[in-house]
Scaffold this active site. Structure first.
Site, short mmCIF file in Angstrom:
data_model
loop_
_atom_site.label_atom_id
_atom_site.label_comp_id
_atom_site.label_asym_id
_atom_site.label_seq_id
_atom_site.Cartn_x
_atom_site.Cartn_y
_atom_site.Cartn_z
N GLU A 62 7.28 6.02 -9.33
CA GLU A 62 7.42 5.76 -7.88
C GLU A 62 7.23 7.04 -7.10
O GLU A 62 6.53 7.08 -6.08
CB GLU A 62 8.83 5.25 -7.57
CG GLU A 62 9.04 3.78 -7.73
CD GLU A 62 10.52 3.45 -7.59
OE1 GLU A 62 11.01 2.68 -8.42
OE2 GLU A 62 11.17 3.98 -6.67
N ASP A 66 4.20 7.34 -4.65
CA ASP A 66 4.52 7.53 -3.22
C ASP A 66 3.64 8.64 -2.63
O ASP A 66 3.05 8.48 -1.56
CB ASP A 66 6.00 7.90 -3.11
CG ASP A 66 6.39 8.44 -1.74
OD1 ASP A 66 6.36 7.67 -0.79
OD2 ASP A 66 6.68 9.65 -1.64
N ASN A 130 8.97 -0.68 -4.24
CA ASN A 130 9.03 0.37 -5.25
C ASN A 130 7.99 0.13 -6.33
O ASN A 130 7.37 1.07 -6.84
CB ASN A 130 10.43 0.41 -5.90
CG ASN A 130 11.49 0.86 -4.91
OD1 ASN A 130 11.16 1.45 -3.87
ND2 ASN A 130 12.74 0.57 -5.20
N GLU A 133 4.58 1.33 -5.28
CA GLU A 133 4.44 2.77 -5.47
C GLU A 133 4.24 3.12 -6.94
O GLU A 133 3.37 3.92 -7.30
CB GLU A 133 5.68 3.50 -4.94
CG GLU A 133 5.80 3.48 -3.44
CD GLU A 133 7.07 4.13 -2.92
OE1 GLU A 133 7.11 4.50 -1.75
OE2 GLU A 133 8.04 4.27 -3.70
#
Lengths: 248, 248
Positions: A62, A66, A130, A133
């Site tokens: 993640e 991100d 989440n 990501e």
């Protein structure tokens, strides 16, 4: 070699079901299935997973995803709006990659089907964002930056994001609520109800008070964004904003 | 074709001085010099610049470079610390890419020599950090992700960042100050002195009050980070922290 892996993954691997689910999602058959299993493994589920990634869950992916997603979106907007200034681009980017947008994208990608396969806990809406990501992080490790860019733009942004709607979206709910209250002769204040630690980070619980009456509350890691969320909830409660379908 | 551009830029172009200054900095001779001129053009300087980029300055490049740099650093740490969790990685990343670190990197890269060439205004320390971001953005547009990664890792991180020192660095000055005050039996509070608009964004001025006496103040776009900055200044004023060489 990569082709061989793909062939194996799609036709022979014990995880061929995963490979077959991922293909329409990603636009290709992944070479490294382990990393995709990891992407859908929430930390609440114990680590029965792949030996190649001991004691791990999707949180590291993640973190990576991100960053990668942020850059791809930043570049996409940079090129899409050649005459816009950095302030506009930054705002558009944050509208695009904020938690709520990612949850919605994850929902449209039907990631809950994959999440439910690798997790025993109840799925929450934020797990979808989440997972988006983490999925971007997995594609990046599997294929590198250029391929991830193609995946994000063609299989996420163009499919699931209405960019022109985002341009018009005013997501400063605090200032909207303030304006409405001024017009209606009401008094609005924000109250910090609690400040506590959650996953080792400070978290804030705030309330919107209108004429000293608590109308809505919200929690977040950032006080400003908790106030925004509470303002949005207050506007929905007051009937001046229509609830979006994807409230958590 | 690219080779021809490079040859021209280095030997024949009217901007050959720029090309020659950039080469040791970047590790290569850029093909597109215009984008690098833009990277060093602050918005306060009027747009006498390149016709290919009308009405522009380095702010868009900063926006792009900020994202690209964030991802390269995220991946660098992801691979450097294979067993660390996402919380540690996020903290390390923010220590690495925060304004102050970037200003220091820009200083060590001697970017003021290039900035002074393309700007008529007085240079401030924060222009160095912004120029680092804009330079990363320019390299990205000139060469793509993979080359930018090599540039950032070899010519910035490995040369100018002491990663082990960063691991040990505790940059939560607020909690350090609080601890010190508790030990010394002093009372510490934070006071919001002003909230104002700067470049269309909210900006906060806060003061650290120890036993009701103002010890230090700081401004930032984010209240939390203004408090951190003010706490650091207070610790320096109180003699419990030694000032770093690069205070703005």
């Amino acid at each position: 070699m990569r082709l061989l892996f793909k062939f194996y993954n799609y036709y022979l691997s014990p995880d061929k079901e995963l490979a077959r689910k991922l293909k329409p999602l990603l636009g290709y058959t992944p070479a490294n299935l382990g990393i995709f299993k990891l992407a859908f493994s929430h930390k609440s589920t114990s680590n029965s997973g792949d030996k190649a990634y001991p004691m791990q869950n999707n949180e590291r992916l993640e973190y990576l995803g991100d960053a990668v997603l942020g850059t791809i979106v930043a570049e996409y907007l940079f090129k899409k709006y050649p005459d816009s200034n950095e302030g506009f681009l930054t705002k558009m980017r944050s509208k695009l990659v904020k938690r709520k947008s990612l949850n919605r994208i994850g929902d449209k990608m039907e990631l809950e089907l994959l999440l439910s396969e690798y997790n025993t806990t109840r799925l929450s809406r934020s797990m979808l964002g989440n997972a988006v990501e983490a999925l971007v992080g997995a594609v990046y490790l599997d294929r590198g930056y250029a391929s991830t860019k193609i995946f994000v733009i063609n299989h996420m942004l163009r499919k699931y994001v209405n960019i022109h709607e985002l341009e018009r979206l005013d997501d400063n709910y605090k200032s909207q609520l303030l304006e409405w209250c001024q017009k209606s002769g009401k008094n609005v204040t924000y109250k910090l109800l609690a400040r506590y630690k959650f996953e080792k980070r400070d978290r804030f619980k705030v309330a919107v008070m209108i004429n000293n009456k608590r109308v809505a509350t919200a929690d977040d890691f950032n006080k400003k964004s908790a106030e925004q969320m509470a303002s949005e909830k207050a506007m929905i409660a007051l009937g001046i904003l229509i609830e979006e379908e994807d409230e958590d």
